[in-house]
Design an enzyme around this catalytic site. Structure first.
Site, PDB file in Angstrom:
ATOM      1  N   CYS A 145       0.828  -1.213   0.000  1.00  0.00           N
ATOM      2  CA  CYS A 145       0.000   0.000   0.000  1.00  0.00           C
ATOM      3  C   CYS A 145       0.859   1.258   0.000  1.00  0.00           C
ATOM      4  CB  CYS A 145      -0.930   0.017   1.208  1.00  0.00           C
ATOM      5  SG  CYS A 145      -2.270  -1.183   1.093  1.00  0.00           S
ATOM      6  N   HIS A 146       1.771   1.356   0.974  1.00  0.00           N
ATOM      7  CA  HIS A 146       2.565   2.578   1.087  1.00  0.00           C
ATOM      8  C   HIS A 146       4.046   2.298   1.247  1.00  0.00           C
ATOM      9  CE1 HIS A 146      -1.548   3.444   2.519  1.00  0.00           C
ATOM     10  NE2 HIS A 146      -1.421   4.460   1.686  1.00  0.00           N
ATOM     11  N   GLY A 147       4.437   1.040   0.962  1.00  0.00           N
ATOM     12  CA  GLY A 147       5.857   0.725   0.904  1.00  0.00           C
ATOM     13  C   GLY A 147       6.569   0.632   2.235  1.00  0.00           C
TER      14      GLY A 147
END
Lengths: 184, 477
Positions: A145-147
């Site tokens: 999703c956001h690393g």
């Protein structure tokens, strides 16, 4: 029948006050007793509570393999770590960790790592448990999703997530069986 | 509500709000110190506020049950058992809701009988009364659909029987029933829409109740003497006098209610509804919930399908026109000696109809012996011509003699006994049922209009205060 004068003109204040306070108190206590079941019914019901714990058999896991299970409606990650992965997790300097915690505290048996598969950033399910999934820069888990990157101990190493992957309460019921969760 | 209304409350915050939105004024004039109420109301006047309490109990317990219930034919029954076994205090909330429905009807029936006794339906309270009857109809629809939701045997077959009532409508009956079902029988679509409507109708009831209370507030409450309030000397403020009296009534009501909820929660229900719905097998004895029994009895009393349905709806419809059927200018039965007697007969008839509604229609009540003529004709058909003529010309009133003819006709003893049994004449439940149904309508359509003309009423008191203050009414020292 005689009627006392003070009962008529309200001079008998103490008795009347007592009746008012007693009535009000009974209403309050009664109201609370009536209200509680209507509030408590929203708490988990018996069938939900019965699933508060699960038993997981780890015997089929070979070193380097991972598995997923459902625990309380969320994914549970279990990885049987190789010696290299354990060593990698234990050699890290605490000062380089955003949320410092020793690997010894995170696994009851070094071989088996048990984690809640919920990214501590915004709740996505990180990749890295199934074979062939991306494991991120630290060979652990990677949240698409956001690393966020987690290491082989499930600790956050890089990315926006603030905390390490959560370790649920579990206990070994035999050498290769764990019971996850506390009964409620 | 005049324009430029200026609140009179001392508290500046309340005053500020009340001037802009007079909700404090509204509550005060509806059920507060600002609502003058006849000073002679007796305990029968408690049942209006009790009905309001019942509605609140049903609304709260109902929306909570909806959190755990599944309106699907495959899961509804199990989800009710889930409520009973798994949900925290689910058993209590469900028993409150199920018994609450029964108690709602008890309270509302008493409330209606109160109105009938004291003539509360007469001018200027006709619309108030009609709104009340509307609430009763809405309650019946809501209760019926609620009873379907557990999807037990009584739910399913109750739904089947009641929806089939509409098949009596000429020409379009079957189409209406199909429309109600959403299919070719009572099934999942029926359950889903009944759940939706069971959630919707209580809001309609609540709205109608608000209109009912509004219509009450215009003329104010009727009272046991049935005469109009003449001035402030006849009234006391609703609060605190009747609020505290209502609270006492509520305490008594809740004690009885709790006795049912906690100690006999299934006493008013039917055990067959704990069997899951089975479209292939009707229970041997279908009865509606007790509060529908008198109306069910009226339905069964009429041998024609359409007319039975018409009679059942007319039994409530007649209440709508009651204010115009009653020609007597006197409200309270206290001053109507004849009406008072007929009122109590009417109560007994209503209970009798309720009893008939749950009894088997062919259960004999009073035996009248046998129909000798029918027995003789049956035997005569088996006799040679000359003996046949002899028997029919002179039918014996004695079973012994009839039996000798039967033997001559070649009938066995057992066959003769079966014949006698078959021709037994009795007054059975169905006869009583028809008698009481006829009386129910006779009461409203004949008695009540006629009484207004023929009844000699007792003199009415001058005012609410005078019967108390006049010297003759003072108790002896």
């Amino acid at each position: 029948m005689s009627i006392e004068a003070d009962a008529i003109d309200g001079a008998d204040v103490n008795r009347r006050d007592f009746i008012h306070i007693a009535t009000g108190s009974m209403l309050a206590v009664g109201g609370a007793m009536v209200a509680w079941p209507f509030i408590h019914q929203m708490n988990p019901s018996a069938d939900v509570r019965a699933l508060a714990t699960i038993e997981v058999d780890l015997a089929a896991l070979e070193p380097g393999m991972g598995m997923k299970a459902m625990f309380r409606g969320k994914p549970l990650f279990i990885r049987r770590r190789t010696d290299a992965e354990i060593a990698e997790a234990r050699e890290v300097s605490m000062t380089s960790l955003p949320d410092p915690q020793a690997d010894e505290e995170r696994a009851q048996k070094a071989e088996y790592l048990v984690l809640l598969g919920v990214c501590t950033h915004l709740g996505c399910v990180p990749l890295g448990t199934g074979s062939g999934e991306k494991r991120g820069d630290y060979n652990g888990w990677f949240c698409p999703c956001h690393g966020s990157h987690y290491d082989t101990s499930g600790r956050i190493r890089k990315g926006p997530a603030p905390y390490n992957l959560e370790i649920p309460f579990y206990e070994y019921t035999s050498d290769t069986t764990i019971k996850v969760g506390k009964e409620v | 509500m005049a324009h430029n209304y200026q609140s009179k409350y001392q508290n500046p915050v309340i005053n500020w709000i009340d001037t802009r939105l007079p909700i404090f004024w509204l509550v005060d004039t509806a059920v507060g110190a600002g609502h003058p109420t006849p000073k002679n109301l007796n305990y029968w006047w408690n049942f209006g506020s009790l009905a309001g309490l019942c509605l609140v109990i049903q609304l709260i317990s109902g929306f909570v049950l909806a959190m755990h219930y599944t309106p699907h034919a495959d899961m509804a029954f199990a989800s009710v058992e889930h409520i009973m076994r798994d949900v925290n205090y689910g058993w209590r909330i469900r028993y409150i809701h199920a018994n609450g429905a029964s108690f709602f009807f008890v309270v509302v029936f008493i409330h209606i009988f109160r109105g009938l006794y004291y003539g509360s339906y007469k001018a200027p309270r006709e619309l108030l009364w009609m709104l009340g009857v509307t609430i009763l109809l809405l309650m019946m629809a809501t209760a019926f659909m609620g009873y379907v939701l557990p999807w037990g045997q009584m739910s399913f077959w109750g739904a089947t029987v009641i929806t089939n009532l509409f098949s009596a409508v000429p020409f379009v009956g079957d189409s209406i029933v199909t429309l109600l079902w959403g299919g070719f029988s009572v099934d999942n679509p029926t359950l889903a829409r009944f759940f939706s409507l069971h959630y919707l109708l209580p809001f309609v009831i609540t709205g109608t109740v608000i209109l009912h209370v509004w219509a009450l507030n215009m003329p104010g409450s009727n009272n046991p003497s049935g005469i109009d309030v003449k001035g402030p000397q006849d009234t006391i403020p609703f609060h605190p006098y009747y609020t505290i009296k209502d609270v006492f009534g509520i305490a008594v009501f809740l004690a009885v209610f709790c006795a049912f909820v906690f100690f006999m929660p299934n006493a008013l229900g039917h055990p067959d509804n704990y069997i899951p719905a089975d479209p292939l097998a009707t229970p041997s004895h279908i009865v509606p919930e007790w509060y529908f029994l008198p109306f069910y009895a009226i339905l069964r009393a009429v041998p024609d399908k359409l007319l039975g349905v018409v009679a059942m709806f007319a039994s409530i419809g007649v209440l709508f026109v009651l204010p115009w059927l009653d020609t007597s200018p006197v409200r309270s039965a206290t001053f109507r000696p004849l009406y008072k007697k007929f009122f109590w007969i009417f109560i007994v008839v209503c209970f009798g109809l309720g009893w008939c509604g749950q009894a088997d229609t062919d259960m004999p009540l009073i035996p009248f012996g046998e129909d000798e003529q029918a027995i003789a004709e049956n035997i005569a058909a088996r006799l040679p011509a000359d003996s046949r003529a002899e028997l029919l010309a002179n039918v014996p009133g004695d079973l012994k003699v009839l039996e000798t003819y039967a033997t001559r006709a070649g009938m066995s003893e057992a066959a003769f006994e079966r014949l006698v049994e078959k021709e037994k004449v009795t007054f059975d439940v169905l006869h009583l049922n028809r008698l009481l149904t006829a009386y129910y309508f006779f009461h409203f359509l004949v008695l009540i209009p006629l009484l207004g003309w023929f009844e000699k009423t007792r003199p009415l008191p001058e005012s609410l205060s005078s019967p108390v203050l006049s010297p003759s009414a003072m108790p002896a020292e």
